[in-house]
Write a protein that holds these residues in place. Structure first.
Motif, PDB file in Angstrom:
ATOM      1  N   PHE A  92      -1.066 -22.699   9.074  1.00 45.00           N
ATOM      2  CA  PHE A  92       0.354 -22.376   8.950  1.00 45.00           C
ATOM      3  C   PHE A  92       0.623 -20.939   9.388  1.00 45.00           C
ATOM      4  CE2 PHE A  92      -0.805 -25.663   5.927  1.00 45.00           C
ATOM      5  CZ  PHE A  92       0.005 -26.689   6.378  1.00 45.00           C
ATOM      6  N   ASP A  93      -0.299 -20.033   9.082  1.00 43.70           N
ATOM      7  CA  ASP A  93      -0.175 -18.659   9.554  1.00 43.70           C
ATOM      8  C   ASP A  93      -0.293 -18.601  11.078  1.00 43.70           C
ATOM      9  OD1 ASP A  93       0.114 -17.783   6.955  1.00 43.70           O
ATOM     10  OD2 ASP A  93      -2.009 -17.251   6.730  1.00 43.70           O
ATOM     11  N   MET A  94      -1.162 -19.433  11.637  1.00 43.90           N
ATOM     12  CA  MET A  94      -1.308 -19.481  13.093  1.00 43.90           C
ATOM     13  C   MET A  94      -0.030 -20.007  13.751  1.00 43.90           C
ATOM     14  SD  MET A  94      -5.261 -20.792  13.335  1.00 43.90           S
ATOM     15  CE  MET A  94      -5.151 -21.210  15.060  1.00 43.90           C
ATOM     16  N   ALA A  95       0.626 -20.974  13.132  1.00 41.18           N
ATOM     17  CA  ALA A  95       1.889 -21.494  13.664  1.00 41.18           C
ATOM     18  C   ALA A  95       2.952 -20.400  13.664  1.00 41.18           C
ATOM     19  CB  ALA A  95       2.353 -22.693  12.848  1.00 41.18           C
ATOM     20  N   ARG A  96       3.000 -19.611  12.601  1.00 39.05           N
ATOM     21  CA  ARG A  96       3.962 -18.508  12.541  1.00 39.05           C
ATOM     22  C   ARG A  96       3.671 -17.486  13.635  1.00 39.05           C
ATOM     23  NH1 ARG A  96       2.921 -19.807   7.047  1.00 39.05           N
ATOM     24  NH2 ARG A  96       4.844 -20.431   5.994  1.00 39.05           N
TER      25      ARG A  96
END
Length: 71
Positions: free
Chosen positions: A26-30
């Motif tokens: 999810f951090d990578m998506a952000r």
């Protein structure tokens, strides 16, 4: 007593590490969203970012359930 304190500290540390690993996609998506805005692939808009963040937060909660991060 000292061993139980060490075990408790180790368990807490493991839980924090596991939460970070679970939240990584999810951090990578952000991060990818932010980079796409920087290079101009996505229009810079606070409203779009807020919508994206809400959707990603919901996906994280649905995927990870009780292990999802909370703010």
């Amino acid at each position: 007593m000292h061993n139980s304190q060490n075990l408790s500290a180790t368990t807490d540390s493991f839980k924090r590490t596991l939460a970070l690993w679970q939240g990584l996609p999810f951090d990578m998506a952000r991060e990818q969203y932010a980079k796409a805005v920087q290079v101009g692939l996505i229009e810079r808009s606070m409203l779009r970012w807020a919508r994206f963040e809400r959707q990603l937060d919901l996906l994280e909660k649905l995927t990870l359930g009780p292990w999802a991060r909370r703010v």
